[in-house]
Design a protein around this motif. Structure first.
Motif, PDB file in Angstrom:
ATOM      1  N   ARG A  89       0.821  -1.396   0.225  1.00 42.03           N
ATOM      2  CA  ARG A  89      -0.048  -0.048   0.008  1.00 42.03           C
ATOM      3  C   ARG A  89       1.003   1.359  -0.198  1.00 42.03           C
ATOM      4  O   ARG A  89       0.461   2.213  -1.131  1.00 42.03           O
ATOM      5  CB  ARG A  89      -1.086  -0.424   1.123  1.00 42.03           C
ATOM      6  CG  ARG A  89      -2.138  -0.838   0.949  1.00 42.03           C
ATOM      7  CD  ARG A  89      -3.387  -0.336   1.875  1.00 42.03           C
ATOM      8  NE  ARG A  89      -3.067  -1.492   2.973  1.00 42.03           N
ATOM      9  CZ  ARG A  89      -2.780  -1.757   4.569  1.00 42.03           C
ATOM     10  NH1 ARG A  89      -3.855  -0.782   4.429  1.00 42.03           N
ATOM     11  NH2 ARG A  89      -1.684  -2.323   5.531  1.00 42.03           N
ATOM     12  N   SER A 124       0.494  13.869  -1.043  1.00 48.28           N
ATOM     13  CA  SER A 124      -0.800  13.650  -0.560  1.00 48.28           C
ATOM     14  C   SER A 124      -2.149  14.905  -1.383  1.00 48.28           C
ATOM     15  O   SER A 124      -3.186  14.235  -1.441  1.00 48.28           O
ATOM     16  CB  SER A 124      -1.028  14.515   1.077  1.00 48.28           C
ATOM     17  OG  SER A 124      -0.385  15.491   0.806  1.00 48.28           O
ATOM     18  N   ARG A 155      -5.390  10.392  -4.308  1.00 52.37           N
ATOM     19  CA  ARG A 155      -6.589  10.606  -4.898  1.00 52.37           C
ATOM     20  C   ARG A 155      -6.831   9.770  -6.158  1.00 52.37           C
ATOM     21  O   ARG A 155      -7.093   9.167  -6.356  1.00 52.37           O
ATOM     22  CB  ARG A 155      -7.438  10.888  -3.542  1.00 52.37           C
ATOM     23  CG  ARG A 155      -7.381  10.784  -2.536  1.00 52.37           C
ATOM     24  CD  ARG A 155      -8.480  12.550  -1.577  1.00 52.37           C
ATOM     25  NE  ARG A 155      -8.657  12.378  -0.562  1.00 52.37           N
ATOM     26  CZ  ARG A 155      -7.849  13.010   0.072  1.00 52.37           C
ATOM     27  NH1 ARG A 155      -6.526  14.377  -0.719  1.00 52.37           N
ATOM     28  NH2 ARG A 155      -7.817  13.534   1.628  1.00 52.37           N
ATOM     29  N   LYS A 178      -0.185  10.995   6.840  1.00 50.91           N
ATOM     30  CA  LYS A 178      -0.864  11.845   5.479  1.00 50.91           C
ATOM     31  C   LYS A 178      -1.339  11.181   4.684  1.00 50.91           C
ATOM     32  O   LYS A 178      -3.150  10.487   4.170  1.00 50.91           O
ATOM     33  CB  LYS A 178      -0.592  13.458   5.779  1.00 50.91           C
ATOM     34  CG  LYS A 178      -1.957  13.909   4.963  1.00 50.91           C
ATOM     35  CD  LYS A 178      -1.710  15.628   4.655  1.00 50.91           C
ATOM     36  CE  LYS A 178      -2.080  16.162   4.530  1.00 50.91           C
ATOM     37  NZ  LYS A 178      -1.768  17.457   3.492  1.00 50.91           N
ATOM     38  N   ARG A 221      -1.239   7.410   4.220  1.00 57.32           N
ATOM     39  CA  ARG A 221      -1.229   6.454   4.769  1.00 57.32           C
ATOM     40  C   ARG A 221      -2.960   6.633   5.044  1.00 57.32           C
ATOM     41  O   ARG A 221      -3.818   5.541   5.237  1.00 57.32           O
ATOM     42  CB  ARG A 221      -0.830   6.324   6.565  1.00 57.32           C
ATOM     43  CG  ARG A 221      -0.950   4.525   6.874  1.00 57.32           C
ATOM     44  CD  ARG A 221      -1.072   3.188   5.284  1.00 57.32           C
ATOM     45  NE  ARG A 221      -1.856   2.083   6.435  1.00 57.32           N
ATOM     46  CZ  ARG A 221      -0.966   1.151   6.858  1.00 57.32           C
ATOM     47  NH1 ARG A 221       0.539   1.616   7.065  1.00 57.32           N
ATOM     48  NH2 ARG A 221      -1.917   0.109   6.761  1.00 57.32           N
ATOM     49  N   GLU A 222      -3.256   7.926   6.137  1.00 54.19           N
ATOM     50  CA  GLU A 222      -4.381   8.007   5.995  1.00 54.19           C
ATOM     51  C   GLU A 222      -5.391   8.130   5.232  1.00 54.19           C
ATOM     52  O   GLU A 222      -6.781   7.148   4.677  1.00 54.19           O
ATOM     53  CB  GLU A 222      -4.448   9.338   6.420  1.00 54.19           C
ATOM     54  CG  GLU A 222      -4.535   9.203   8.743  1.00 54.19           C
ATOM     55  CD  GLU A 222      -4.611  10.604   9.225  1.00 54.19           C
ATOM     56  OE1 GLU A 222      -3.536  11.000  10.314  1.00 54.19           O
ATOM     57  OE2 GLU A 222      -4.583  11.812   8.723  1.00 54.19           O
ATOM     58  N   ILE A 223      -4.695   9.033   4.075  1.00 58.68           N
ATOM     59  CA  ILE A 223      -6.508   9.090   2.433  1.00 58.68           C
ATOM     60  C   ILE A 223      -6.397   7.090   2.118  1.00 58.68           C
ATOM     61  O   ILE A 223      -7.201   7.060   2.164  1.00 58.68           O
ATOM     62  CB  ILE A 223      -5.315  10.026   1.855  1.00 58.68           C
ATOM     63  CG1 ILE A 223      -4.687  10.893   2.695  1.00 58.68           C
ATOM     64  CG2 ILE A 223      -6.054   9.661   0.163  1.00 58.68           C
ATOM     65  CD1 ILE A 223      -4.271  12.640   1.752  1.00 58.68           C
ATOM     66  N   ASP A 230      -5.871   4.671   2.828  1.00 57.67           N
ATOM     67  CA  ASP A 230      -6.495   3.403   4.367  1.00 57.67           C
ATOM     68  C   ASP A 230      -8.044   4.267   3.776  1.00 57.67           C
ATOM     69  O   ASP A 230      -9.137   2.635   3.528  1.00 57.67           O
ATOM     70  CB  ASP A 230      -6.653   3.823   5.713  1.00 57.67           C
ATOM     71  CG  ASP A 230      -5.443   3.290   5.483  1.00 57.67           C
ATOM     72  OD1 ASP A 230      -4.455   2.248   5.047  1.00 57.67           O
ATOM     73  OD2 ASP A 230      -4.355   2.453   7.760  1.00 57.67           O
ATOM     74  N   ALA A 231      -8.097   5.068   3.962  1.00 57.07           N
ATOM     75  CA  ALA A 231      -9.745   5.392   3.846  1.00 57.07           C
ATOM     76  C   ALA A 231     -10.680   5.595   2.085  1.00 57.07           C
ATOM     77  O   ALA A 231     -11.219   4.946   1.875  1.00 57.07           O
ATOM     78  CB  ALA A 231      -9.568   7.536   3.572  1.00 57.07           C
ATOM     79  N   GLU A 232      -9.518   5.793   1.422  1.00 56.27           N
ATOM     80  CA  GLU A 232      -9.928   5.081   0.036  1.00 56.27           C
ATOM     81  C   GLU A 232      -9.962   3.420  -0.422  1.00 56.27           C
ATOM     82  O   GLU A 232     -10.148   2.772  -1.002  1.00 56.27           O
ATOM     83  CB  GLU A 232      -8.819   6.030  -0.986  1.00 56.27           C
ATOM     84  CG  GLU A 232      -8.827   7.609  -0.658  1.00 56.27           C
ATOM     85  CD  GLU A 232     -10.152   8.056  -1.631  1.00 56.27           C
ATOM     86  OE1 GLU A 232     -10.255   7.522  -2.589  1.00 56.27           O
ATOM     87  OE2 GLU A 232     -10.356   9.177  -0.819  1.00 56.27           O
ATOM     88  N   GLY A 245     -10.058   1.367   1.382  1.00 57.04           N
ATOM     89  CA  GLY A 245     -10.884   0.696   2.910  1.00 57.04           C
ATOM     90  C   GLY A 245     -10.545  -0.656   3.482  1.00 57.04           C
ATOM     91  O   GLY A 245      -8.916  -1.023   3.298  1.00 57.04           O
TER      92      GLY A 245
END
Lengths: 207, 207
Positions: free
Chosen positions: A4, A166, A170, A197, A199-201, A203-205, A207
């Motif tokens: 990832r 960042s 997306r 930052k 990794r947060e995106i 994980d959100a994208e 799933g």
């Protein structure tokens, strides 16, 4: 292997004194794979730095890949090696390292992606997705449209690379790669905050 | 291993098309060992050239050494690898290649010669004996007086290197090295004639 967030070291942002600390910070922030890359160093210096990265990645149970040089990868006990189109051929590399070693291959267009399907690799890199000044002679930008095609064509996991940060990550993740590879976007500045930052995106994208 | 006339390839005097032919000519002229060296080539190109040199040296039963890169040496099935002071450490290299592989090490002063005595190498190079423009950043010239000391100090066979040609080779041979290593003096111009001339002097002086 969790591809990832694939962090690549860069000699402009770290050296022997702080490479362990910077890699540790990046891992704490969420990097899932580390590649050691240095283009202008003597082998003895690369060896010493890569040994430090090996130690840290082992501590965190993170796969450690060495760029280009199979001998360096073997010498430091890395988990894998990443080669480019102008490095030793994958078939030759695979013979040297055996089946349990990770072998990654850079690709820069769909022809190379298709050819990589016939190679015994564990993943491919595809890029540069965006303009990057990390490499001295970057290949032509491929963009996210080609990335989407590469992901759909390739039987190997595809890691997107090149100019990803960042702000644009997306758009990259929408193409469903197995992961994103980042140099500057992690190691320039604060590796922990940068990785966190990204990794947060991710994980959100993803799933 | 017969180190008497140790020829080193040079990318300025040969390429993929003529490297086999030039190396064959040098061997016909009397070269006893061949080292493949290229400093500015991509690994894939080095691999292809080194494979050709491997083929020719096998045909002539001449030991084949690869410079710097252990992975390339293993990949092409060379007989040995030659490393410098800034390459992977000899102890690390030896672990990778095993006991039956030839490992050579470059030295440039008596301290390095003494240190090399504690290393598991098959021979050392010592030089540059004379001024040379083969290397971009040559080490300081050591001269024949230091060569004589190196030969008397070292427990390993010493191969003299750096700016050696048919005009100055006698002065070198008086210091009783195990051999002389030559790049330009063999491969610039006619490798057969160059090697033949050098070999005649070597055979006359070394008996």
């Amino acid at each position: 292997m969790d591809l990832r967030l694939y962090g690549i070291t860069d000699e402009r942002f770290m050296g022997l004194k702080d490479i362990a600390e910077k890699v540790a910070a990046a891992i704490e922030g969420g990097v899932t794979v580390i590649q050691y890359r240095a283009k202008k160093k003597e082998a003895i210096d690369m060896y010493e730095e890569a040994l430090k990265v090996r130690e840290i990645t082992k501590k965190y149970h993170i796969p450690f890949i060495v760029n280009d040089r199979v001998d360096l990868a073997i010498a430091v006990g890395a988990d894998g090696v990443h080669v480019g189109q102008k490095d030793l051929p994958v078939s030759v590399v695979r013979k040297m390292v055996g089946e349990s070693f990770i072998v990654g291959l850079s690709t820069h267009n769909l022809l190379e992606v298709e050819r990589a399907d016939r190679e015994n690799v564990n993943y491919i890199g595809f890029g540069p997705i965006f303009l990057t000044n990390t490499k001295e002679k970057p290949d032509p930008v491929v963009g996210t449209k080609l990335l989407k095609e590469a992901v759909s064509v390739s039987t190997h996991p595809v890691v997107a690379i090149g100019g990803i940060n960042s702000d644009n990550i997306r758009e990259v993740l929408e193409c469903k790669p197995a992961g994103v590879s980042v140099v500057r976007g992690i190691f320039q500045g604060d590796p922990y905050e940068n990785a966190k930052k990204l990794r947060e995106i991710i994980d959100a994208e993803m799933g």
